[in-house]
Write a protein that holds these residues in place. Structure first.
Motif, short mmCIF file in Angstrom:
data_model
loop_
_atom_site.label_atom_id
_atom_site.label_comp_id
_atom_site.label_asym_id
_atom_site.label_seq_id
_atom_site.Cartn_x
_atom_site.Cartn_y
_atom_site.Cartn_z
N VAL A 1 10.61 -40.30 -10.67
CA VAL A 1 11.37 -41.52 -10.68
C VAL A 1 10.99 -41.42 -12.49
CG1 VAL A 1 11.50 -43.90 -11.06
CG2 VAL A 1 10.67 -42.00 -9.22
N VAL A 2 10.25 -40.75 -13.03
CA VAL A 2 10.33 -41.00 -14.37
C VAL A 2 11.03 -39.37 -15.15
CG1 VAL A 2 9.06 -40.31 -16.48
CG2 VAL A 2 8.43 -42.33 -15.48
N ARG A 3 10.84 -38.54 -14.30
CA ARG A 3 11.57 -37.38 -14.53
C ARG A 3 12.70 -37.62 -14.76
NH1 ARG A 3 9.22 -33.52 -11.38
NH2 ARG A 3 7.24 -33.81 -11.71
N ARG A 4 13.29 -38.07 -13.46
CA ARG A 4 14.24 -37.47 -12.94
C ARG A 4 15.38 -38.24 -14.37
NH1 ARG A 4 13.05 -38.36 -7.75
NH2 ARG A 4 13.08 -40.31 -8.08
N LEU A 5 14.97 -40.25 -14.60
CA LEU A 5 14.89 -41.00 -15.24
C LEU A 5 16.00 -40.09 -16.38
CD1 LEU A 5 16.19 -44.06 -16.69
CD2 LEU A 5 13.50 -43.63 -17.93
N LEU A 6 14.74 -39.17 -17.19
CA LEU A 6 14.75 -37.92 -18.67
C LEU A 6 15.67 -37.53 -18.43
CD1 LEU A 6 10.80 -38.41 -19.90
CD2 LEU A 6 12.72 -40.12 -20.78
N GLU A 7 15.32 -36.42 -16.89
CA GLU A 7 16.34 -35.71 -16.97
C GLU A 7 18.19 -36.15 -16.86
OE1 GLU A 7 15.27 -33.87 -13.09
OE2 GLU A 7 13.95 -32.12 -14.30
N ASP A 8 18.24 -37.53 -16.31
CA ASP A 8 19.55 -37.35 -16.20
C ASP A 8 20.44 -37.82 -17.75
OD1 ASP A 8 19.95 -37.97 -14.00
OD2 ASP A 8 18.72 -39.80 -14.11
N GLU A 9 19.90 -37.98 -18.93
CA GLU A 9 19.97 -37.73 -20.19
C GLU A 9 20.42 -36.85 -20.66
OE1 GLU A 9 20.51 -39.74 -23.59
OE2 GLU A 9 20.20 -40.62 -22.04
N GLN A 10 19.67 -35.65 -20.27
CA GLN A 10 20.03 -33.95 -20.52
C GLN A 10 21.48 -33.68 -20.10
OE1 GLN A 10 16.40 -32.19 -20.20
NE2 GLN A 10 15.83 -32.51 -22.03
N THR A 11 21.93 -34.31 -19.35
CA THR A 11 22.72 -33.70 -18.01
C THR A 11 24.20 -34.61 -18.38
OG1 THR A 11 22.00 -35.11 -16.07
CG2 THR A 11 21.13 -32.18 -16.30
N GLU A 12 23.82 -35.81 -19.08
CA GLU A 12 25.30 -36.38 -19.68
C GLU A 12 25.66 -36.24 -19.94
OE1 GLU A 12 24.12 -40.32 -20.68
OE2 GLU A 12 23.52 -41.03 -18.90
N PRO A 13 27.32 -35.71 -19.92
CA PRO A 13 28.49 -35.60 -20.77
C PRO A 13 28.23 -35.65 -22.20
CG PRO A 13 29.53 -36.09 -18.85
CD PRO A 13 27.69 -36.21 -18.90
N ALA B 1 7.66 -31.93 -18.74
CA ALA B 1 5.41 -31.80 -19.11
C ALA B 1 5.69 -33.05 -20.07
CB ALA B 1 6.05 -30.27 -20.67
N LEU B 2 7.15 -34.02 -20.21
CA LEU B 2 6.22 -35.04 -21.09
C LEU B 2 6.36 -36.15 -19.76
CD1 LEU B 2 6.85 -37.69 -23.13
CD2 LEU B 2 8.86 -37.86 -23.04
N SER B 3 6.52 -36.11 -18.48
CA SER B 3 6.59 -37.27 -17.87
C SER B 3 4.44 -36.83 -16.96
CB SER B 3 7.02 -36.85 -16.12
OG SER B 3 8.72 -37.10 -16.20
N ALA B 4 4.90 -35.76 -17.42
CA ALA B 4 3.05 -35.29 -16.63
C ALA B 4 2.55 -35.11 -17.49
CB ALA B 4 3.70 -33.75 -16.56
#
Length: 122
Positions: free
Chosen positions: A108-120, A67-70
């Motif tokens: 690409v922006v979505r993946r950048l942001l999602e990586d942050e949420q999935t980091e342990p 939603a943020l990326s969009a």
């Protein structure tokens, strides 16, 4: 999650204020974000501050990064000349967006942001 958006150039403040207003006006986004406009340069005592060149965005947990990326893509599409912006995570990972945004750029922006949420967490 903390995300910063940087825009270089003489109209950075205008563009970042516009993006902040856009995010706050978007019903699907505004209840999940808190925005703050700042300068990346250190303040010098006794002198007027520099112009705004950073938009900090704090996202609530559970907020859809898609939603943020969009929303960022939609905002850029409304600009007469799409500004160059850099979206950066707190860990320093970033992506620069230039020219017309495409679905690939948005992904690409979505993946950048999602990586942050999935980091342990530590």
């Amino acid at each position: 999650m903390l995300i910063t958006v940087h825009s270089p150039g003489s109209i950075a403040e205008v563009e970042l204020r516009s993006l902040a207003a856009w995010l706050e006006a978007d019903r699907s986004v505004r209840r999940h974000v808190r925005t703050e406009l700042t300068s990346g340069l250190p303040r010098v005592p006794g002198q007027q501050g520099d112009g705004i060149d950073i938009l900090s965005i704090v996202l609530s947990s559970g907020f859809s990064t898609a939603a943020l990326s969009a929303s960022i893509a939609s905002w850029r599409a409304t600009r007469a000349q799409a500004p160059t912006i850099t979206v950066q995570r707190a860990n320093g990972a970033r992506v620069e967006i230039r020219g017309v945004i495409t679905s690939e750029t948005e992904a690409v922006v979505r993946r950048l942001l999602e990586d942050e949420q999935t980091e342990p967490s530590s």
